[in-house]
Design a protein around this motif. Structure first.
Motif, PDB file in Angstrom:
ATOM      1  N   LEU A  39       4.300   9.288   1.201  1.00 39.38           N
ATOM      2  CA  LEU A  39       3.932   8.556  -0.022  1.00 39.38           C
ATOM      3  C   LEU A  39       2.468   8.787  -0.406  1.00 39.38           C
ATOM      4  CD1 LEU A  39       4.667   6.232  -2.123  1.00 39.38           C
ATOM      5  CD2 LEU A  39       3.811   4.634  -0.430  1.00 39.38           C
ATOM      6  N   HIS A  40       1.613   8.851   0.614  1.00 41.36           N
ATOM      7  CA  HIS A  40       0.171   8.909   0.360  1.00 41.36           C
ATOM      8  C   HIS A  40      -0.280  10.262  -0.189  1.00 41.36           C
ATOM      9  CE1 HIS A  40       0.321   5.152   2.412  1.00 41.36           C
ATOM     10  NE2 HIS A  40       0.737   5.716   3.514  1.00 41.36           N
ATOM     11  N   GLU A  97      -5.292  -3.761   3.156  1.00 37.72           N
ATOM     12  CA  GLU A  97      -5.512  -2.974   4.375  1.00 37.72           C
ATOM     13  C   GLU A  97      -6.596  -3.658   5.197  1.00 37.72           C
ATOM     14  OE1 GLU A  97      -5.110   1.117   5.108  1.00 37.72           O
ATOM     15  OE2 GLU A  97      -3.312  -0.100   5.074  1.00 37.72           O
ATOM     16  N   GLU A  98      -6.460  -3.629   6.518  1.00 38.25           N
ATOM     17  CA  GLU A  98      -7.530  -4.216   7.330  1.00 38.25           C
ATOM     18  C   GLU A  98      -7.903  -3.256   8.455  1.00 38.25           C
ATOM     19  OE1 GLU A  98      -6.424  -7.824   9.341  1.00 38.25           O
ATOM     20  OE2 GLU A  98      -4.687  -6.916  10.305  1.00 38.25           O
ATOM     21  N   TYR A 118      -4.469  -2.053  -1.032  1.00 36.28           N
ATOM     22  CA  TYR A 118      -3.341  -2.839  -0.534  1.00 36.28           C
ATOM     23  C   TYR A 118      -2.501  -2.024   0.433  1.00 36.28           C
ATOM     24  CZ  TYR A 118      -4.675  -6.146  -4.110  1.00 36.28           C
ATOM     25  OH  TYR A 118      -5.395  -7.036  -4.857  1.00 36.28           O
ATOM     26  N   ASP A 119      -1.965  -2.706   1.420  1.00 36.94           N
ATOM     27  CA  ASP A 119      -1.064  -2.070   2.379  1.00 36.94           C
ATOM     28  C   ASP A 119       0.268  -1.838   1.672  1.00 36.94           C
ATOM     29  OD1 ASP A 119       0.788  -1.515   4.456  1.00 36.94           O
ATOM     30  OD2 ASP A 119      -0.554  -2.453   5.897  1.00 36.94           O
ATOM     31  N   GLU A 120       0.638  -0.575   1.551  1.00 39.25           N
ATOM     32  CA  GLU A 120       1.807  -0.208   0.742  1.00 39.25           C
ATOM     33  C   GLU A 120       3.137  -0.256   1.511  1.00 39.25           C
ATOM     34  OE1 GLU A 120       0.690   3.662  -0.711  1.00 39.25           O
ATOM     35  OE2 GLU A 120      -0.925   2.846  -1.940  1.00 39.25           O
ATOM     36  N   ALA A 205      -5.703   2.667  10.279  1.00 37.64           N
ATOM     37  CA  ALA A 205      -4.977   1.770   9.368  1.00 37.64           C
ATOM     38  C   ALA A 205      -3.734   2.484   8.832  1.00 37.64           C
ATOM     39  CB  ALA A 205      -5.887   1.370   8.211  1.00 37.64           C
ATOM     40  N   GLY A 206      -2.816   1.703   8.254  1.00 42.77           N
ATOM     41  CA  GLY A 206      -1.515   2.240   7.842  1.00 42.77           C
ATOM     42  C   GLY A 206      -1.572   3.333   6.804  1.00 42.77           C
ATOM     43  N   CYS A 207      -2.511   3.237   5.870  1.00 42.27           N
ATOM     44  CA  CYS A 207      -2.583   4.218   4.775  1.00 42.27           C
ATOM     45  C   CYS A 207      -3.629   5.291   5.049  1.00 42.27           C
ATOM     46  CB  CYS A 207      -2.875   3.516   3.450  1.00 42.27           C
ATOM     47  SG  CYS A 207      -1.578   2.349   2.962  1.00 42.27           S
TER      48      CYS A 207
END
Length: 294
Positions: A39-40, A97-98, A118-120, A205-207
């Protein structure tokens, strides 16, 4: 004429098919990110834009990675198109996101610093899935009122399955010896751990687009594994689990398993045709989580 539905990622695609049920034969459901692309880093082709322009329903996540959508929707020829932005549907439930202790912080791009990222990965929460499936059902009933009873019935039965699996996750966590997971990888499971009150440590982080972790990050995570007596280091799907293996090799015991949780970022429609579903992946993830917490 068949309904034309375009989704960006696999969870949306599978939810639509579940709610359509046996009406799926009268619909063309397209998943845009269908070759394992993340996605990214996805950019739509001209063909993708054409598919979106005349569809009846378009579903996308709505985060920073979907910056291209606004332009694509300007090309729309179907003025009655229903559009679902997952982040908009979830509203207050969306998380930023953190960066947690020990995680590699990404280089900030200066002009975007005021914009929260934002965490997607909203689909990796069964609770979010229920909310999002309700929104999809409403949209389908609106574009195809003749079949709204079928959609409502299919959605009701699917929501029961989501709720049942959500209950299983809660039971596993309630009975677990530990309440912390550690990822030697990116961490797209923020929504999932928050749902059940778990703590986490991760390399990125996730993204994040980073793949190389510093010595400090590896060392911090390895010490955490030792300190908490964790039985495994987790990764997400993909071929490269070198970082997780390096963390294991840096622990005192060097015996932890490396296990994979699937964030569905590379699931394709071919996988779906071979029987992969959102629920089947979330069930497999629960099996992995069980091992990680006990």
């Amino acid at each position: 004429k068949p309904l034309k539905i375009v989704t960006t990622i696999f969870p949306e695609y599978d939810w639509v098919r579940e709610i359509l049920g046996d009406k799926a034969d009268h619909a063309e459901v397209t998943m845009l990110l269908d070759n394992g692309v993340d996605l990214h880093s996805y950019q739509p082709t001209a063909d993708d834009i054409i598919k979106i322009s005349d569809c009846d329903l378009f579903i996308y996540v709505g985060g920073e990675s979907d910056g291209w959508v606004e332009d694509a929707l300007k090309e729309a020829t179907n003025k009655d198109m229903q559009v679902i932005n997952l982040l908009d549907v979830l509203g207050e439930q969306v998380k930023e996101e953190e960066v947690v202790e020990g995680m590699e912080a990404e280089e900030e791009e200066s002009e975007d610093e005021d914009e929260p990222e934002y965490d997607e990965h909203v689909g990796l929460s069964l609770k979010n899935a229920e909310t999002l499936c309700n929104a999809i059902t409403d949209a389908l009933e609106e574009i195809d009122p003749a079949n709204k009873d079928a959609y409502a019935a299919n959605a009701a039965s699917y929501l029961e399955k989501l709720a049942a699996l959500d209950g299983e996750y809660q039971t596993v966590v309630d009975n677990a010896a530990r309440k912390t997971v550690l990822f030697g990888d990116r961490f797209p499971f923020r929504y999932l751990v928050d749902d059940y009150g778990l703590r986490y440590y991760a390399a990125f982080a996730g993204c994040s687009a980073e793949t190389e972790a510093s010595f400090e990050t590896v060392s911090f995570l390895a010490k955490k594994v030792d300190e908490l007596g964790l039985p495994c280091v987790l990764t997400i799907e993909g071929k490269n689990h070198k970082l997780a293996e390096t963390i294991v090799q840096s622990t005192a015991g060097k015996k932890q398993k490396v296990l994979t949780m699937d964030s569905m970022q590379s699931t394709t429609s071919k996988d779906a045709a071979n029987g992969t579903t959102y629920l089947s992946v979330m069930e497999s993830n629960l099996d992995v989580l069980k091992q990680a917490l006990n």
